[in-house]
Design an enzyme around this catalytic site. Structure first.
Site, mmCIF file in Angstrom:
data_model
loop_
_atom_site.group_PDB
_atom_site.id
_atom_site.type_symbol
_atom_site.label_atom_id
_atom_site.label_comp_id
_atom_site.label_asym_id
_atom_site.label_seq_id
_atom_site.Cartn_x
_atom_site.Cartn_y
_atom_site.Cartn_z
ATOM 1 N N CYS A 2 19.191 -46.822 33.634
ATOM 2 C CA CYS A 2 18.604 -46.871 34.807
ATOM 3 C C CYS A 2 18.288 -48.355 35.063
ATOM 4 C CB CYS A 2 18.132 -45.953 35.699
ATOM 5 S SG CYS A 2 18.579 -44.481 35.786
ATOM 6 N N ARG A 27 22.676 -51.549 30.612
ATOM 7 C CA ARG A 27 22.226 -50.150 29.805
ATOM 8 C C ARG A 27 22.534 -49.136 30.845
ATOM 9 N NH1 ARG A 27 16.509 -50.084 29.202
ATOM 10 N NH2 ARG A 27 16.519 -48.309 29.525
ATOM 11 N N ASN A 101 13.185 -44.313 36.980
ATOM 12 C CA ASN A 101 13.964 -43.264 35.835
ATOM 13 C C ASN A 101 13.917 -42.612 34.799
ATOM 14 O OD1 ASN A 101 15.682 -43.902 33.419
ATOM 15 N ND2 ASN A 101 14.854 -45.223 32.696
ATOM 16 N N GLY A 102 14.495 -41.410 34.752
ATOM 17 C CA GLY A 102 13.982 -40.493 33.863
ATOM 18 C C GLY A 102 15.208 -39.386 34.769
ATOM 19 N N GLU A 491 34.158 -44.845 22.465
ATOM 20 C CA GLU A 491 33.592 -45.242 23.954
ATOM 21 C C GLU A 491 34.155 -46.046 24.057
ATOM 22 O OE1 GLU A 491 30.084 -46.109 22.679
ATOM 23 O OE2 GLU A 491 30.114 -46.815 20.793
ATOM 24 N N HIS A 507 41.705 -28.259 4.985
ATOM 25 C CA HIS A 507 40.946 -27.269 5.101
ATOM 26 C C HIS A 507 41.357 -27.357 6.990
ATOM 27 C CE1 HIS A 507 38.956 -26.350 1.571
ATOM 28 N NE2 HIS A 507 38.744 -27.552 1.771
ATOM 29 N N LYS A 609 23.256 -47.447 27.690
ATOM 30 C CA LYS A 609 22.865 -48.544 26.243
ATOM 31 C C LYS A 609 22.009 -47.435 25.881
ATOM 32 C CE LYS A 609 22.628 -51.426 22.762
ATOM 33 N NZ LYS A 609 23.877 -51.071 21.368
HETATM 34 O O1 M6R Z 1 19.396 -46.878 20.696
HETATM 35 P P1 M6R Z 1 19.359 -45.394 18.917
HETATM 36 O O2 M6R Z 1 20.095 -46.349 18.649
HETATM 37 O O3 M6R Z 1 18.437 -44.646 19.792
HETATM 38 O O4 M6R Z 1 20.847 -44.759 20.388
HETATM 39 C C1 M6R Z 1 21.742 -44.151 20.090
HETATM 40 C C2 M6R Z 1 23.065 -43.672 20.159
HETATM 41 O O5 M6R Z 1 23.156 -43.480 21.802
HETATM 42 C C3 M6R Z 1 23.863 -44.654 20.380
HETATM 43 O O6 M6R Z 1 23.611 -45.234 18.570
HETATM 44 C C4 M6R Z 1 25.484 -44.720 20.547
HETATM 45 O O7 M6R Z 1 26.055 -43.247 19.975
HETATM 46 C C5 M6R Z 1 25.984 -45.825 20.387
HETATM 47 N N1 M6R Z 1 26.918 -46.205 22.035
HETATM 48 C C6 M6R Z 1 27.215 -45.652 19.624
HETATM 49 O O8 M6R Z 1 27.526 -47.081 20.270
#
Ligand code: M6R
Length: 614
Positions: A2, A27, A101-102, A491, A507, A609
């Site tokens: 958001c 975001r 947001n939240g 992703e 394994h 994001k």
């Molecule tokens: O802002 P952060 O580093 O805490 O975010 C953690 C993950 O959400 C972030 O690294 C996510 O895995 C990325 N989109 C990977 O490219």
């Protein structure tokens, strides 16, 4: 998740708000909406889908030219991403509008109470309850800020809320708990946003809001209180990057720009941290050398790509600092009973500093009296405030959802911390630490060298765009690199991709190998004889079963040539620094392959994001 923008000033609010929303698109969102207030009338417009749909709606439905407004990009949690559930939400009379947001965890009870009281709720969201609660409180107080404080006291969960009221065309009210909201301070105009990118084109002066604070934004100024209405302490700061950093600068995608910026970003992480005598100084760490000498265990908590940086940190910390180190997914950490004490150092890694799981893990560690150190990229975010000390990565804004320069700079930060602890605790001879620091200082050039040789990687990526699955293998620090390569491909390209520790192959995972399956193998430096030879055997094992082997190895490593269908050379660097050079081809590979499939690499589907809800 958001995006939130609020504005009051002299300009047409709609333009400022929509421009701000565009800068927050990264975001992640699935609907968008705005509210504008002019001459005592509140008007809203909202649409499912991307901003282009909202812009079309605004072309059909002309909103009044007010100078106060707010906007929202919604990442759906409660209710489908349709027009009805898009924000803003209004009260029964359409006089109060709210964006959020939240997640409001007690919304079901609040909603039931409101309905019993005669309110008509029109959406499936948790947010709408707040609009109706504000309506009730306004009826008794007539003061939007006071109404917001009263409502927030009743809310459970995480939220950023912004509200406007038809009765006051010089007032935007915001509140936050466990969710980001920053104030932009202008001249005769003020801004609210989830992140400074939304207003950086207008002002670089910002105010950090604390937990459970309510802000009243007027043209002439900003007032911040706690939930009881008492004046609250805030922190003002100047943003050290400008609008050009938040633009694509000639690249088709932010991700391409951010990959290209990595040599500079790595250099900026090192800047000012290596003294003239070659020793490290980490000023903002705010954990004293005495406290560091008392530490007997390190636990790293993080999510996604930042977690992969944590996995690499473990190798560096154990090797240089000689301390036991555990790495934990932040989302799992607080649901176990981790054994922590005053002599445990918990390092939380988060680019955004707003990832809810990371924040919750930090709070869990705080309750058990551990020392807390954050590694973070975003100044003014929540994580540094919740930790005893912080190491900023100084990578500049990372807009693309896929983490690239944030990852490389997180690695540099963990190397700095591990070497600093070694320096303080004397776990390595001074000259060994000194030599490593000198080599670390050369890494920006090495990353730049890799970037100069990426055309064959792009070609390879395009040729594999039709594949269903790609596997990644590595050993030692190459294992987290394999995990990171697979995450990038999942992703961005929406393809099945998995990373394995090469030693685990027999394994189970080797059963996945079939003729033609692309397998990318990260080979350790030749200087690591045993490791290196083991992975060369693994390459032979998968090749014997028909895999198409794509090998990333040190330049001049002829021993892998006979077994590599494609060989990608990277500069020779010390083993622990190798992820800095081996990750780059994997980023380029995933970005190019996804682009060849026609995907928007900056905003992959379903992703946000920063993940600000659990
Ligand atoms: O802002 P952060 O580093 O805490 O975010 C953690 C993950 O959400 C972030 O690294 C996510 O895995 C990325 N989109 C990977 O490219």
């Amino acid at each position: 998740m958001c995006g939130i923008v609020g504005y009051v000033g002299e300009r047409p609010a709609l333009d400022v708000v929509v421009e701000g929303l565009a800068r927050l698109e990264y975001r992640g969102y699935d609907s968008a909406g705005v509210a504008v207030l002019a001459d005592g009338a509140l008007a809203t417009a909202k649409r499912a889908g991307k901003l282009v749909n909202l812009r079309e709606a605004l072309a059909e439905q002309t909103l009044p030219a007010g100078t106060l407004g707010m906007g929202h990009t919604r990442w759906a949690t409660h209710g489908a991403p349709n027009d009805r559930n898009a924000h803003p939400h209004t009260d029964c009379g359409g006089n109060v509008a709210v964006i959020h947001n939240g997640i409001i965890e007690n919304f079901a009870a609040l909603r039931a109470e409101l309905e019993e009281g005669g309110h008509k709720l029109r959406s499936d969201t948790d947010t709408e309850a707040v609009a109706h609660m504000l309506e009730d409180e306004l009826a008794s107080t007539g003061d939007l800020a006071e109404a917001m404080r009263k409502v927030c006291r009743r809310l459970e969960g995480a939220f950023t809320l912004v509200a406007v009221h038809a009765g006051d065309d010089d007032l935007v009210v915001g509140a936050r708990r466990n969710s980001p909201l920053v104030v932009g301070v202008g001249d005769g105009e003020n801004f609210l946003a989830s992140d400074v990118a939304a207003f950086i084109a207008h002002t670089r002066d910002a105010i950090e809001l604390g937990q459970d604070q309510v802000v009243e934004l007027r043209k002439a100024g900003v007032t911040v209180t706690d939930l009881e209405g008492r004046p609250a302490e805030t922190k003002a700061y100047h943003v050290d990057w400008d609008v050009s950093a938040a633009e694509k600068g000639g690249y088709d995608y932010f991700m391409l720009k951010e990959i290209a910026e990595q040599p500079r970003a790595v250099a900026d992480t090192l800047l000012g941290r290596i003294g003239a005598d070659g020793r490290l100084t980490l000023d903002e760490m705010r954990i004293s050398d005495r406290e560091l000498r008392e530490v007997d265990k390190i636990i790293i908590v993080a999510c996604g790509t930042s977690y992969h940086a944590g996995l690499i940190a473990k190798y560096a910390i154990e090797h240089w600092a000689g301390l036991p180190c555990e790495v934990e997914l932040a989302s799992e950490f607080r649901y176990r009973d981790p054994i922590l004490s005053r002599t445990t150092l918990v390092i939380a890694i988060s680019q955004s500093g707003e990832t809810m799981d990371a924040l919750m893990a930090v709070r869990h560690a705080r309750e058990q009296h551990a020392k807390l150190l954050g590694i973070c990229n975003v100044n003014g975010s929540t994580l540094p405030r919740e930790c005893d000390g912080v190491l900023y990565t100084h990578a500049g804004p990372e807009i693309a959802v896929a983490s690239t320069k944030a990852f490389l700079t997180q690695l540099v930060a963990v190397y700095l911390i591990a070497l600093y602890i070694a320096q303080v605790r004397g776990t390595k001879f001074g000259d060994e630490v000194f030599a490593m620091i000198q080599l670390l200082a050369q890494m920006p050039e090495k990353v730049d060298e890799v970037l100069g040789t990426m055309e064959p990687v792009r070609e390879l990526a395009r040729s594999l765009a039709g594949e269903k699955s790609v596997l990644f293998l590595g050993r030692h620090v190459g294992f987290p690199v394999a995990l990171e390569g697979a995450l990038k491909l999942k992703e961005l390209a929406y393809m099945h991709a998995e990373g394995f520790a090469a030693g685990e192959l027999k394994h189970g995972p080797i059963a996945l190998i079939e003729p033609g399956l692309p397998v990318i193998v990260v080979v350790p430096p030749r200087s690591r004889d045993v490791l290196h030879d083991k992975i060369v055997s693994n390459i032979q094992e998968i090749r014997a079963r028909g895999a198409r082997t794509i090998v990333i190895a040190e330049e001049g490593d002829t021993s892998v040539e006979p077994y590599a269908d494609t060989l990608i050379g990277v500069p020779a660097v010390p083993t622990l620094f190798q992820p800095l050079v081996t990750t780059v081809p994997l980023q380029v590979f995933a970005c190019e392959l996804a682009t060849a499939k026609g995907h928007d690499v900056d905003q992959p589907r379903n992703l946000a994001k920063s993940v600000t809800v659990e």
